[in-house]
Design a protein around this motif. Structure first.
Motif, PDB file in Angstrom:
ATOM      1  N   TYR A  40      -9.011   6.179  -0.198  1.00  0.00           N
ATOM      2  CA  TYR A  40      -7.812   5.748   0.444  1.00  0.00           C
ATOM      3  C   TYR A  40      -8.098   5.370   1.776  1.00  0.00           C
ATOM      4  O   TYR A  40      -8.569   5.998   2.384  1.00  0.00           O
ATOM      5  N   PRO A  41      -7.829   3.857   2.040  1.00  0.00           N
ATOM      6  CA  PRO A  41      -8.217   3.513   3.349  1.00  0.00           C
ATOM      7  C   PRO A  41      -7.132   3.847   4.223  1.00  0.00           C
ATOM      8  O   PRO A  41      -5.811   3.974   4.269  1.00  0.00           O
ATOM      9  N   ILE A  42      -7.632   4.760   5.207  1.00  0.00           N
ATOM     10  CA  ILE A  42      -7.056   5.358   6.517  1.00  0.00           C
ATOM     11  C   ILE A  42      -7.785   5.333   7.562  1.00  0.00           C
ATOM     12  O   ILE A  42      -8.777   5.887   7.486  1.00  0.00           O
ATOM     13  N   THR A  43      -7.539   4.638   8.379  1.00  0.00           N
ATOM     14  CA  THR A  43      -8.274   4.493   9.721  1.00  0.00           C
ATOM     15  C   THR A  43      -8.239   6.102  10.331  1.00  0.00           C
ATOM     16  O   THR A  43      -7.229   6.499  10.459  1.00  0.00           O
ATOM     17  N   GLN A  59     -10.808   2.415  -6.194  1.00  0.00           N
ATOM     18  CA  GLN A  59      -9.698   1.918  -5.022  1.00  0.00           C
ATOM     19  C   GLN A  59      -8.605   2.581  -5.380  1.00  0.00           C
ATOM     20  O   GLN A  59      -7.637   1.849  -5.702  1.00  0.00           O
ATOM     21  N   SER A 103     -11.844   4.231   6.757  1.00  0.00           N
ATOM     22  CA  SER A 103     -12.031   3.371   6.008  1.00  0.00           C
ATOM     23  C   SER A 103     -13.337   2.768   5.337  1.00  0.00           C
ATOM     24  O   SER A 103     -13.467   2.335   4.319  1.00  0.00           O
ATOM     25  N   THR A 112      -4.903  -1.271   7.884  1.00  0.00           N
ATOM     26  CA  THR A 112      -6.358  -0.504   7.899  1.00  0.00           C
ATOM     27  C   THR A 112      -7.469  -1.593   7.822  1.00  0.00           C
ATOM     28  O   THR A 112      -8.742  -1.341   8.088  1.00  0.00           O
ATOM     29  N   GLY A 149       0.811  -1.185   0.012  1.00  0.00           N
ATOM     30  CA  GLY A 149       0.005  -0.027   0.103  1.00  0.00           C
ATOM     31  C   GLY A 149       0.758   1.052  -0.003  1.00  0.00           C
ATOM     32  O   GLY A 149       0.660   2.170  -0.980  1.00  0.00           O
ATOM     33  N   TYR A 186      -4.088  -4.195   1.913  1.00  0.00           N
ATOM     34  CA  TYR A 186      -3.949  -3.119   3.198  1.00  0.00           C
ATOM     35  C   TYR A 186      -3.996  -3.865   4.409  1.00  0.00           C
ATOM     36  O   TYR A 186      -5.139  -4.021   4.763  1.00  0.00           O
ATOM     37  N   ILE A 239     -14.869   3.997   1.910  1.00  0.00           N
ATOM     38  CA  ILE A 239     -14.729   3.301   0.868  1.00  0.00           C
ATOM     39  C   ILE A 239     -15.082   1.700   0.764  1.00  0.00           C
ATOM     40  O   ILE A 239     -15.653   1.260  -0.171  1.00  0.00           O
ATOM     41  N   GLU A 240     -15.166   1.176   2.144  1.00  0.00           N
ATOM     42  CA  GLU A 240     -15.668  -0.182   2.240  1.00  0.00           C
ATOM     43  C   GLU A 240     -17.235  -0.138   1.811  1.00  0.00           C
ATOM     44  O   GLU A 240     -17.765  -1.196   0.935  1.00  0.00           O
ATOM     45  N   GLN A 278      -8.016  -3.910   3.036  1.00  0.00           N
ATOM     46  CA  GLN A 278      -8.715  -3.432   1.837  1.00  0.00           C
ATOM     47  C   GLN A 278      -7.974  -3.742   0.540  1.00  0.00           C
ATOM     48  O   GLN A 278      -6.801  -4.034   0.583  1.00  0.00           O
ATOM     49  N   ALA A 336      -5.447  -3.467  -2.394  1.00  0.00           N
ATOM     50  CA  ALA A 336      -4.303  -2.950  -2.732  1.00  0.00           C
ATOM     51  C   ALA A 336      -4.263  -2.872  -4.362  1.00  0.00           C
ATOM     52  O   ALA A 336      -4.610  -3.759  -4.961  1.00  0.00           O
TER      53      ALA A 336
END
Lengths: 269, 337, 74
Positions: free
Chosen positions: B28-31, B55, B34, A140, A107, A137, B37-38, A143, A145
């Motif tokens: 973009y997955p960022i805690t 994605q 996330s 997180t 990622g 990913y 997008i999920e 997800q 990548a």
């Protein structure tokens, strides 16, 4: 002959393997069976064997390995997401005599940091880049990548990665062959793809990582790039042992192991 | 009344995006976001509304600001220059001072500050580099040289600072023990990071940063006053605007007006006390002259705190105000006919 | 008859019971204990100590570096 006891064997003079002294005492926070730990161990062993621990500067990514600096007893910078090669470039340019390496996941290296990755490799920075690719990913929560396999289910591709819709409209795109891409660039000296799922793989991987550091120490230019095809059993939702099996059956056909480039020469297969 | 559902905030946001007919979401997955997008991936908005969910990664909205937030958190010294052009977005290549907020209030995330130096001449463009480095290393923080297209492009005489030898590795080790030079055997390894998941330590780290910023505010405010001793009305202007306002002061004085100029040199820390001292001495009003739509005026108003009149005047879009129109604005907006 | 005898020492409290060492071992020496460590993991142990040849395959594949390997020539 007298019966040999375990006590006879377990003596300091008989010690043939223990983890490197260059790893701190802090237990890894990685999930059970995660390849990150194995790769950390190998890097530490190599740095210890090369005797460069007092002039090594590591750069950790954002992702599961963000706190890699807690585990290596060498100086470390924690870079912004995807920027580890840029950060390593800066350090190496300022300190050409230091041994500089970046450590990133897919990622970090192949998504948000693609720009930094490609330009660092294209500039031919004299650094060692470690790239741990598990096709997802991890930190997180699993997800998709860029490296996710076609059909692979992730939190953001719950029905499997579908590069295109049935009508041909683009959708999730294709697994990014970042390592092949980087091998094409004139700035990469040594590009190899390794794994750590078995003892044989670990031995090969260690040779490759050692070479990647030796090249840096002996030369003035050229990125030494080591991809490690690894697992993410938690987000692949399987046991560590099953993940290593799945990796061999599914990841390796897409990401086959071996050297792609050596001494600036592409290796023809 | 709309449909009632129990959802996470992230999911509600994502659902609302589909429902309002958004064209696309680039995620973009960022805690801890996330789920957006999920959720969108699960909902297949492409099939529901034709909304495209990619994605894909953005290289970061903030670009340099991202790095600056990390630099603030990790306490790494750096100097950067912003030669401001007109915005927003691509805007124009003409001079502007519209990045005042971005640089003085922080464009990155978190509670942090950068020292901001505003040169008004080519000389100061040169002088503020060593000053910037001095401050950056003294306080281990970023220093911004906030210039603009006019100061950046103009040609003037300049006395350059003397050539100094680059610090050797030994000097660096002695002066800056935090710098990474490779871990000396038998000593602790060093880490430069902005991350600490221990809440108590992170709170203390933030308090430490704030104490440092207080120290900077106490020690490092810089400004220049022109004709302020007997002034009743004062222009507040920095950079290229200050050069113009200086002429406006001369024009005003020639016309018998008791006007002066306060030129902030540090935009952060801001010369708040200097403005308050002027009010104490009898200044009745201030005109904040900026090549922006009114950004620094907020700091002038905070300094005035209702005790004196303060307004903004400025041209934008690449147009540079004339001394005459600046003086005219002072007469109309502050002094009154 | 093997020319070498080996033995491993597992740092039980740091073992996460992932089982990677079990598949790495060519001699089927290692199993996961029925007991758990302080973290609740079934840790690895030498179930068949006589079979160990000290090849270190377990040690070098252990992601957490919890295995020390000893080897003695007979």
């Amino acid at each position: 002959m007298a019966e040999i006891t375990l006590q006879d064997i377990i003596q300091p003079e008989n010690l043939v393997y223990e983890k490197s002294k260059l790893l701190t005492e802090k237990p890894f926070h990685y999930c059970p069976g995660c390849g990150h730990g194995t790769v950390h161990r190998i890097i530490a062993e190599v740095l210890e064997e090369l005797g460069v621990d007092d002039r090594t500067i590591g750069v950790s990514p954002v992702g599961c390995a963000v706190m890699a600096y807690d585990y290596f007893d060498v100086d470390f910078v924690e870079a912004a997401h995807g920027r580890a090669p840029a950060c390593a470039t800066g350090i190496k340019r300022v300190w050409p005599d230091k041994v500089v390496f970046s450590y990133q996941g897919d990622g970090d290296l192949a998504a948000i940091g693609t720009c930094e990755t490609i330009h660092t490799c294209n500039r031919g920075e004299n650094i060692t880049m470690i790239f741990v690719n598990n096709g997802i990913y991890g930190m997180t929560g699993g997800q998709m990548a860029p490296t996710t396999l076609v059909g692979m289910k992730t939190a953001t591709t719950p029905y499997g990665r579908m590069p295109q819709w049935p009508d041909g409209t683009p959708n999730n795109g294709f697994p990014l062959q970042i390592t092949q891409l980087l091998a094409q660039l004139p700035g990469t000296r040594y590009v190899t793809r390794q794994a750590v799922f078995s003892a044989a793989a670990v031995r090969n991987c260690k040779k490759a990582i050692k070479k990647a550091f030796q090249n840096q120490i002996e030369n003035k230019n050229g990125v030494n790039f080591v991809e490690i095809v690894s697992n993410c059993n938690s987000n692949w939702k399987m046991s560590a042992v099953d993940a290593n099996k799945w990796l061999q059956d599914n990841m390796l056909p897409v990401y086959p192991l071996g050297d792609l480039k050596d001494n600036f020469e592409l290796i023809k297969k | 009344m709309g449909e009632l559902k129990l959802m996470k905030g992230n999911e509600a946001l994502a659902e609302a995006a589909i429902r309002c007919g958004a064209d696309a979401y680039f995620g973009y997955p960022i805690t801890p976001q996330s789920e957006v997008i999920e959720y969108l991936s699960e909902q297949n908005p492409y099939e529901r509304t034709g909304m495209v969910v990619l994605q894909s990664s953005s290289p970061g909205v903030c670009l340099k600001q991202e790095g600056l937030a990390y630099i603030a958190g990790a306490e790494v010294p750096c100097v950067f220059a912003d030669v401001v052009r007109g915005g927003p977005g691509l805007g124009t290549i003409q001079p502007s001072q519209a990045d005042y907020f971005q640089n003085t209030k922080g464009g990155g995330n978190g509670d942090y500050r950068n020292i901001v130096l505003a040169p008004a001449s080519v000389q100061e463009m040169a002088d503020f580099v060593p000053l910037g480095f001095e401050l950056a290393f003294k306080y281990r923080m970023a220093v911004c040289i906030l210039s603009d297209g006019a100061i950046g492009q103009m040609m003037e005489k300049v006395v350059l600072p003397e050539q100094k030898a680059r610090l050797t590795e030994e000097e660096i080790k002695a002066k800056y023990p935090w710098a990474l030079t490779g871990r000396k055997r038998g000593t602790q390894h060093r880490v430069i990071t902005s991350l600490d998941l221990d809440s108590a330590r992170m709170e203390e780290h933030n308090r430490h940063l704030q104490r440092k910023y207080d120290e900077v505010t106490k020690n490092e405010v810089r400004y220049e006053m022109i004709d302020c001793d007997d002034a009743e009305y004062v222009f507040v202007a920095y950079g290229s605007s200050a050069r113009i306002a200086q002429k406006s002061v001369q024009l005003g004085r020639a016309a018998g007006l008791k006007v002066g100029l306060l030129r902030p040199i540090t935009l952060w820390p801001y010369p708040t006390q200097a403005i308050r001292n002027l009010i104490d001495k009898g200044v009745k009003g201030f005109l904040s002259v900026e090549l922006s739509c009114g950004q620094m005026i907020e700091d002038v108003l905070l300094a005035c705190n209702g005790r004196a009149k303060a307004e903004h005047f400025g041209r934008v879009g690449g147009i540079i105000h004339t001394p005459e129109e600046v003086l005219e604005a002072m007469k109309k907006q502050i002094i009154g006919e | 008859m093997a020319k070498f005898r080996g033995a491993i020492v597992v740092d039980i409290e740091r073992c996460k019971g992932c089982g990677v060492c079990i598949t790495a071992c060519p001699c089927k020496v290692i199993e996961l204990a029925k007991e758990v460590n302080g973290k609740g993991y079934n840790y690895a142990f030498m179930a068949n100590p006589e079979a160990c040849i000290g090849c270190a395959s377990c040690g070098i594949t252990c992601p957490d570096g919890v295995i020390k390997v000893y080897k003695k020539a007979l």
